[in-house]
Scaffold this motif. Structure first.
Motif, PDB file in Angstrom:
ATOM      1  N   PHE A 138      -4.307   7.410  -6.925  1.00  0.00           N
ATOM      2  CA  PHE A 138      -5.591   7.974  -7.299  1.00  0.00           C
ATOM      3  C   PHE A 138      -5.675   9.410  -6.781  1.00  0.00           C
ATOM      4  O   PHE A 138      -5.692   9.646  -5.565  1.00  0.00           O
ATOM      5  CB  PHE A 138      -6.723   7.100  -6.752  1.00  0.00           C
ATOM      6  CG  PHE A 138      -6.648   5.696  -7.297  1.00  0.00           C
ATOM      7  CD1 PHE A 138      -7.250   5.381  -8.502  1.00  0.00           C
ATOM      8  CD2 PHE A 138      -5.911   4.714  -6.633  1.00  0.00           C
ATOM      9  CE1 PHE A 138      -7.158   4.098  -9.036  1.00  0.00           C
ATOM     10  CE2 PHE A 138      -5.801   3.430  -7.155  1.00  0.00           C
ATOM     11  CZ  PHE A 138      -6.436   3.128  -8.361  1.00  0.00           C
ATOM     12  N   ALA A 139      -5.722  10.355  -7.732  1.00  0.00           N
ATOM     13  CA  ALA A 139      -5.606  11.777  -7.392  1.00  0.00           C
ATOM     14  C   ALA A 139      -6.710  12.245  -6.453  1.00  0.00           C
ATOM     15  O   ALA A 139      -6.477  13.092  -5.589  1.00  0.00           O
ATOM     16  CB  ALA A 139      -5.613  12.611  -8.673  1.00  0.00           C
ATOM     17  N   ASP A 140      -7.921  11.699  -6.621  1.00  0.00           N
ATOM     18  CA  ASP A 140      -9.023  12.148  -5.773  1.00  0.00           C
ATOM     19  C   ASP A 140      -8.926  11.602  -4.354  1.00  0.00           C
ATOM     20  O   ASP A 140      -9.692  12.032  -3.480  1.00  0.00           O
ATOM     21  CB  ASP A 140     -10.353  11.752  -6.412  1.00  0.00           C
ATOM     22  CG  ASP A 140     -10.634  12.548  -7.677  1.00  0.00           C
ATOM     23  OD1 ASP A 140     -11.222  13.631  -7.589  1.00  0.00           O
ATOM     24  OD2 ASP A 140     -10.215  12.095  -8.761  1.00  0.00           O
ATOM     25  N   SER A 141      -8.027  10.661  -4.138  1.00  0.00           N
ATOM     26  CA  SER A 141      -7.813  10.145  -2.782  1.00  0.00           C
ATOM     27  C   SER A 141      -6.809  10.976  -1.998  1.00  0.00           C
ATOM     28  O   SER A 141      -6.683  10.800  -0.782  1.00  0.00           O
ATOM     29  CB  SER A 141      -7.307   8.692  -2.843  1.00  0.00           C
ATOM     30  OG  SER A 141      -8.254   7.845  -3.434  1.00  0.00           O
ATOM     31  N   LEU A 142      -6.083  11.864  -2.681  1.00  0.00           N
ATOM     32  CA  LEU A 142      -5.028  12.615  -1.996  1.00  0.00           C
ATOM     33  C   LEU A 142      -5.634  13.552  -0.957  1.00  0.00           C
ATOM     34  O   LEU A 142      -6.562  14.313  -1.247  1.00  0.00           O
ATOM     35  CB  LEU A 142      -4.213  13.422  -3.002  1.00  0.00           C
ATOM     36  CG  LEU A 142      -3.473  12.614  -4.071  1.00  0.00           C
ATOM     37  CD1 LEU A 142      -2.664  13.533  -4.961  1.00  0.00           C
ATOM     38  CD2 LEU A 142      -2.584  11.566  -3.439  1.00  0.00           C
ATOM     39  N   PRO A 143      -5.099  13.521   0.266  1.00  0.00           N
ATOM     40  CA  PRO A 143      -5.638  14.376   1.328  1.00  0.00           C
ATOM     41  C   PRO A 143      -5.224  15.829   1.141  1.00  0.00           C
ATOM     42  O   PRO A 143      -4.037  16.137   1.027  1.00  0.00           O
ATOM     43  CB  PRO A 143      -5.008  13.793   2.596  1.00  0.00           C
ATOM     44  CG  PRO A 143      -3.703  13.218   2.114  1.00  0.00           C
ATOM     45  CD  PRO A 143      -3.973  12.700   0.728  1.00  0.00           C
ATOM     46  N   ASP A 178       0.844  -1.186   0.000  1.00  0.00           N
ATOM     47  CA  ASP A 178       0.000   0.000   0.000  1.00  0.00           C
ATOM     48  C   ASP A 178       0.884   1.242   0.000  1.00  0.00           C
ATOM     49  O   ASP A 178       1.992   1.235   0.546  1.00  0.00           O
ATOM     50  CB  ASP A 178      -0.882   0.048   1.255  1.00  0.00           C
ATOM     51  CG  ASP A 178      -2.011  -0.966   1.230  1.00  0.00           C
ATOM     52  OD1 ASP A 178      -2.457  -1.337   0.133  1.00  0.00           O
ATOM     53  OD2 ASP A 178      -2.451  -1.385   2.325  1.00  0.00           O
ATOM     54  N   ILE A 179       0.374   2.326  -0.583  1.00  0.00           N
ATOM     55  CA  ILE A 179       1.042   3.630  -0.532  1.00  0.00           C
ATOM     56  C   ILE A 179       0.199   4.555   0.333  1.00  0.00           C
ATOM     57  O   ILE A 179      -1.019   4.674   0.134  1.00  0.00           O
ATOM     58  CB  ILE A 179       1.219   4.231  -1.934  1.00  0.00           C
ATOM     59  CG1 ILE A 179       1.989   3.263  -2.840  1.00  0.00           C
ATOM     60  CG2 ILE A 179       1.968   5.575  -1.852  1.00  0.00           C
ATOM     61  CD1 ILE A 179       2.014   3.688  -4.299  1.00  0.00           C
ATOM     62  N   TRP A 180       0.844   5.210   1.275  1.00  0.00           N
ATOM     63  CA  TRP A 180       0.176   6.090   2.234  1.00  0.00           C
ATOM     64  C   TRP A 180       0.809   7.478   2.193  1.00  0.00           C
ATOM     65  O   TRP A 180       1.985   7.642   1.868  1.00  0.00           O
ATOM     66  CB  TRP A 180       0.316   5.547   3.648  1.00  0.00           C
ATOM     67  CG  TRP A 180      -0.285   4.205   3.887  1.00  0.00           C
ATOM     68  CD1 TRP A 180       0.254   2.983   3.584  1.00  0.00           C
ATOM     69  CD2 TRP A 180      -1.546   3.927   4.515  1.00  0.00           C
ATOM     70  NE1 TRP A 180      -0.585   1.974   3.972  1.00  0.00           N
ATOM     71  CE2 TRP A 180      -1.697   2.514   4.547  1.00  0.00           C
ATOM     72  CE3 TRP A 180      -2.554   4.733   5.050  1.00  0.00           C
ATOM     73  CZ2 TRP A 180      -2.823   1.899   5.107  1.00  0.00           C
ATOM     74  CZ3 TRP A 180      -3.670   4.121   5.604  1.00  0.00           C
ATOM     75  CH2 TRP A 180      -3.804   2.731   5.619  1.00  0.00           C
ATOM     76  N   VAL A 181       0.014   8.466   2.585  1.00  0.00           N
ATOM     77  CA  VAL A 181       0.497   9.841   2.735  1.00  0.00           C
ATOM     78  C   VAL A 181       0.015  10.385   4.073  1.00  0.00           C
ATOM     79  O   VAL A 181      -1.129  10.133   4.476  1.00  0.00           O
ATOM     80  CB  VAL A 181      -0.009  10.749   1.595  1.00  0.00           C
ATOM     81  CG1 VAL A 181       0.292  12.217   1.891  1.00  0.00           C
ATOM     82  CG2 VAL A 181       0.623  10.361   0.275  1.00  0.00           C
ATOM     83  N   PRO A 219      -2.759  12.171  10.950  1.00  0.00           N
ATOM     84  CA  PRO A 219      -3.655  11.531   9.986  1.00  0.00           C
ATOM     85  C   PRO A 219      -2.883  10.942   8.820  1.00  0.00           C
ATOM     86  O   PRO A 219      -1.890  11.513   8.366  1.00  0.00           O
ATOM     87  CB  PRO A 219      -4.561  12.679   9.537  1.00  0.00           C
ATOM     88  CG  PRO A 219      -3.772  13.924   9.794  1.00  0.00           C
ATOM     89  CD  PRO A 219      -2.927  13.630  10.997  1.00  0.00           C
ATOM     90  N   VAL A 220      -3.337   9.789   8.339  1.00  0.00           N
ATOM     91  CA  VAL A 220      -2.731   9.158   7.165  1.00  0.00           C
ATOM     92  C   VAL A 220      -3.835   8.745   6.207  1.00  0.00           C
ATOM     93  O   VAL A 220      -4.962   8.485   6.611  1.00  0.00           O
ATOM     94  CB  VAL A 220      -1.870   7.929   7.540  1.00  0.00           C
ATOM     95  CG1 VAL A 220      -0.690   8.332   8.419  1.00  0.00           C
ATOM     96  CG2 VAL A 220      -2.704   6.848   8.207  1.00  0.00           C
ATOM     97  N   THR A 221      -3.485   8.684   4.916  1.00  0.00           N
ATOM     98  CA  THR A 221      -4.449   8.334   3.872  1.00  0.00           C
ATOM     99  C   THR A 221      -3.828   7.322   2.924  1.00  0.00           C
ATOM    100  O   THR A 221      -2.698   7.505   2.460  1.00  0.00           O
ATOM    101  CB  THR A 221      -4.867   9.587   3.076  1.00  0.00           C
ATOM    102  OG1 THR A 221      -5.379  10.571   3.966  1.00  0.00           O
ATOM    103  CG2 THR A 221      -5.938   9.240   2.047  1.00  0.00           C
ATOM    104  N   HIS A 222      -4.589   6.275   2.626  1.00  0.00           N
ATOM    105  CA  HIS A 222      -4.167   5.271   1.650  1.00  0.00           C
ATOM    106  C   HIS A 222      -4.465   5.800   0.257  1.00  0.00           C
ATOM    107  O   HIS A 222      -5.613   6.119  -0.058  1.00  0.00           O
ATOM    108  CB  HIS A 222      -4.935   3.963   1.918  1.00  0.00           C
ATOM    109  CG  HIS A 222      -4.654   2.872   0.940  1.00  0.00           C
ATOM    110  ND1 HIS A 222      -5.631   2.043   0.429  1.00  0.00           N
ATOM    111  CD2 HIS A 222      -3.490   2.475   0.361  1.00  0.00           C
ATOM    112  CE1 HIS A 222      -5.098   1.185  -0.402  1.00  0.00           C
ATOM    113  NE2 HIS A 222      -3.795   1.421  -0.463  1.00  0.00           N
ATOM    114  N   ILE A 223      -3.439   5.915  -0.613  1.00  0.00           N
ATOM    115  CA  ILE A 223      -3.639   6.570  -1.916  1.00  0.00           C
ATOM    116  C   ILE A 223      -3.353   5.665  -3.107  1.00  0.00           C
ATOM    117  O   ILE A 223      -3.569   6.082  -4.253  1.00  0.00           O
ATOM    118  CB  ILE A 223      -2.773   7.841  -2.038  1.00  0.00           C
ATOM    119  CG1 ILE A 223      -1.279   7.484  -2.012  1.00  0.00           C
ATOM    120  CG2 ILE A 223      -3.131   8.856  -0.955  1.00  0.00           C
ATOM    121  CD1 ILE A 223      -0.377   8.610  -2.464  1.00  0.00           C
TER     122      ILE A 223
END
Length: 319
Positions: free
Chosen positions: A231-236, A151-154, A285-289
């Motif tokens: 996925f660009a729309d997933s970017l926080p 997985d890639i996270w930001v 906070p982290v987001t899976h992208i």
């Protein structure tokens, strides 16, 4: 004020640290690392009218000068320990120096960092920090360790600093409240040290986002010889940016804007709960992208699964 008066009055901050055998005041500092630990070294330079505006408040400048270096340690999963600060200043103006040094050392204290040396000269506002951190032997988060299927996270939010910069440059006009939020992010980035250490046991690769998410993720892909789908729309990011800017601009800022100093990192899918727990423990906070793939290149998709092509992947000092 003369140079050595400045050093003695403003920079000579000593604290008890058994690893420092010799600090400021000699030709070189001497540190003794802990047994079974590796040392990490990084250096960043910030120059007037290139990395900051000439009218920046000294406290904001002090924060960024140190924070961007701490961020490099966060990306390695390291504990920042010591810094060397080299500065070029047009004059030694005491009010400015007091504001700069007070905030520099306040941030250093927050992360338990000690200044152990550096250099001073006369010049047009240039700052270079060399930072040294430590971590358990062989445990660093490296760019070359991403694995297919990760997985890639930001962390945090991306694109805010780029939005503020483009407002300064007159390319967009942000409403005052939105600009203030973005400008605060640009001036006062938060080094994600606690997150970097919390994910150290199970994350594979990491990188801090200084020149743009797409470009900095690309460093991981190249070093690890893998590809990625994101996925660009997933970017926080700040949701309000979508209300006031064209979606393509938000994509540009979040994917290629840079100056975020968040972490992009990879970890096995089986560790998702571990990542979320690490985020909670570190109050980050982290987001899976996206996912690491075998493609050998970066693919970016919108919400409809259509590919996105960027004019630039990120910032280039000589571009």
């Amino acid at each position: 004020m003369k140079e050595f008066d400045f050093i003695r009055q403003y920079l000579y901050h000593q604290k008890n640290d058994n690893n420092i055998l010799l600090g400021i005041g000699d030709d070189a500092a001497i540190i003794r690392p802990k047994p079974n630990h590796d040392l990490c070294f990084s250096s960043d330079m910030l120059i007037n009218n290139r990395h900051f505006f000439a009218n920046v408040a000294p406290s904001d400048l002090a924060h960024k000068v140190l924070a961007v270096n701490i961020s490099d340690m966060a990306a390695m999963g390291a504990t920042p320990r010591w810094v060397l600060l080299s500065v070029a200043l047009p004059e030694l103006e005491e009010t400015w120096l007091t504001a700069f040094c007070d905030h520099f050392f306040a941030l250093a204290k927050q992360f338990d960092i000690t200044l152990i040396g550096g250099d001073t000269t006369k010049g047009d506002f240039a700052f270079n920090v060399t930072i040294i951190g430590e971590l358990p032997e062989g445990k660093a988060l490296r760019r070359d360790a991403a694995q297919t299927g990760d997985d890639i996270w930001v962390s945090g939010k991306v694109g805010l600093a780029a939005a503020a910069l483009n407002h300064h440059w007159g390319k967009v006009a942000l409403p005052p409240k939105i600009f203030d939020t973005c400008e605060q992010s640009r001036l006062r980035p938060t080094p994600r040290v606690a997150l970097g250490q919390a994910i150290l046991p199970f994350a594979h690769a990491a990188q801090d986002i200084s020149d743009g998410l797409a470009q900095d993720l690309g460093h991981i892909l190249k070093a690890s010889e893998v590809g990625a789908d994101i996925f660009a729309d997933s970017l926080p990011t700040l949701p309000a940016l979508y209300d006031v800017l064209e979606k393509t601009l938000v994509y540009d800022y979040t994917l290629a804007g840079g100056d975020d100093y968040e972490l992009v990192f990879t970890a096995p899918e089986a560790c998702r709960n571990d990542i979320l727990n690490a985020a909670q423990i570190s109050h980050t906070p982290v987001t899976h992208i996206g996912k690491i793939t075998q493609s050998g290149h970066l693919n970016i998709f919108d919400a409809n699964g259509e590919p996105i092509q960027l004019n630039s992947l990120g910032f280039d000092h000589f571009g």
